[in-house]
Scaffold this motif. Structure first.
Motif, short mmCIF file in Angstrom:
data_model
loop_
_atom_site.label_atom_id
_atom_site.label_comp_id
_atom_site.label_asym_id
_atom_site.label_seq_id
_atom_site.Cartn_x
_atom_site.Cartn_y
_atom_site.Cartn_z
N LYS A 1 -4.48 6.45 21.81
CA LYS A 1 -6.00 6.42 22.04
C LYS A 1 -6.63 5.52 21.24
O LYS A 1 -6.29 5.41 19.90
N PRO A 2 -7.71 4.91 21.57
CA PRO A 2 -8.53 3.95 20.67
C PRO A 2 -9.24 4.79 19.56
O PRO A 2 -9.61 5.74 19.67
N SER A 3 -9.11 4.30 18.34
CA SER A 3 -9.60 4.69 17.25
C SER A 3 -11.19 4.58 17.26
O SER A 3 -11.84 3.55 17.72
N LEU A 4 -11.91 5.68 16.91
CA LEU A 4 -13.41 5.62 16.99
C LEU A 4 -13.83 5.81 15.63
O LEU A 4 -13.42 6.42 14.70
N SER A 5 -15.10 5.10 15.54
CA SER A 5 -15.71 5.20 13.99
C SER A 5 -16.48 6.73 13.99
O SER A 5 -16.65 7.41 15.05
N ILE B 1 -0.90 3.92 18.32
CA ILE B 1 -1.80 5.03 18.78
C ILE B 1 -2.20 4.60 19.98
O ILE B 1 -2.77 3.70 20.40
N GLN C 1 -19.41 6.46 16.56
CA GLN C 1 -19.11 6.48 18.18
C GLN C 1 -18.69 7.77 18.43
O GLN C 1 -18.82 8.23 19.65
N ASP C 2 -17.78 8.50 17.56
CA ASP C 2 -17.37 10.07 17.90
C ASP C 2 -18.47 10.82 18.10
O ASP C 2 -18.83 11.60 18.91
#
Length: 338
Positions: free
Chosen positions: A27-31, A25, A34-35
């Motif tokens: 793009k870093p995963s966001l909670s 992945i 955070q989003d």
């Protein structure tokens, strides 16, 4: 002239694909939070409102201590002085002048006063700068008190009512219908008769009826969420009702609670200001933005600055909270997302 380009045999070979990189992945995963914060940052109105609210909250606490005037220090020789701000007075504004009998007169020079009153003074010679920020503190206290009552009483009441349902829900909703049928103004008047005008009577009135709207919203969300699979799984694993409500259900509707709380805050500020304006708020010498606006309204035609400053701060607070609430709604509500 046609130029022939030679194509090497290597260009006909299939591309080398690394299967290990197929699941990477980029793009870093966001909670969720955070989003949501990234979405709030894109809303310029919400960010400007947040900055203004932080500045106003800071001024509400440090503003009364910036100068050496107390909020109730009276001096009749300095009554009804217009605003005078050092440095800015050279620009011809806030220079201590006022129209008297059709002529522009510098009241500070006329009375031999060397002090500076940034927002002017009232009819008793009290510094309006100190009183305005002291009143802002009271108004913000009422606002955050209303938010706390909704977050505690309203959320808990609505969650319990919606989760258990049946007779429990029926009885609890009848209580809400009785409370919602009583106007807030009537409750405040009853509290004033029992207690006396002031913060305590407003606090008790908000504690009695201020949480009804939030309880109804939370109940509706609980009725929708309690049939979800994760609730059934928690019950199967032996989780108690209290743990299911406060650990599983309420966190899953945190966005709804935050959005409704942000819309309740300006309503509470206006409610307190309205009560103070009609004389049911704080008693003298204490001041809120509502009492200051009420005092300035009496001399609006002759001394408009006494109403201008508290009314401007009250308007900024209410507009900023509403814009911030709109931004949070757009960021937290999945239905509002693009």
């Amino acid at each position: 002239m046609i130029v022939e380009e030679k194509i090497s045999a290597e260009q006909f070979q299939p591309a080398h694909i690394d299967a290990a990189k197929g699941e990477v992945i980029e793009k870093p995963s966001l909670s969720f939070w955070q989003d949501s914060w990234l979405r709030v940052r894109k809303n310029k109105g919400a960010i400007v409102s947040l900055v203004l609210l932080v500045l106003l909250i800071l001024m509400a606490f440090i503003g009364p201590h910036i100068n050496h005037y107390g909020f109730n220090n009276q001096n009749l020789t300095k009554s009804n002085l217009p605003p005078r701000i050092p440095g800015i007075e050279k620009l011809g504004i806030f220079d201590g002048t006022q129209n008297v009998g059709g002529q522009k007169v510098n009241l500070y020079e006329q009375k031999g006063i060397k002090d500076y009153y940034w927002f002017g003074t009232d009819s008793l010679g009290r510094d309006l700068f100190t009183r305005v920020w002291k009143g802002t503190r009271i108004s913000l206290y009422i606002a955050f008190l209303a938010a706390a009552i909704n977050m505690v009483i309203g959320v808990a009441y609505g969650a319990i009512s919606g989760y258990y349902g049946g007779k429990v829900d029926n009885v609890m909703q009848r209580i809400i219908e009785v409370l919602s049928g009583i106007p807030d103004l009537v409750v405040v008047i009853l509290m004033i008769l029992i207690l006396k005008p002031g913060i305590l009577s407003i606090t008790v009135a908000l504690s009695i009826t201020g949480w009804v709207g939030m309880a109804r919203v939370v109940r509706g969300q609980i009725l929708k969420l309690k049939s979800q699979e994760y609730v059934l799984a928690a019950k199967t694993l032996g989780a108690k009702d209290g743990k299911i409500i406060f650990k599983h259900l309420i966190p899953n509707m945190a966005s709804v609670i935050i959005i409704n709380t942000m819309f309740i805050i300006p309503s509470a500020i206006f409610f307190e200001s309205f009560l103070s304006f009609i004389g049911l708020g704080l008693e003298a010498p204490k001041a809120s933005l509502g009492t200051l606006i009420e005092d300035g309204y009496k001399v609006l035609r002759f001394l408009p600055y006494q109403m201008l400053f508290p009314a401007a701060i009250l308007s900024i607070i209410m507009i900023a909270f509403n814009l911030l609430a709109d931004g949070l709604r757009d960021a937290l509500d999945p239905k509002m997302r693009d």
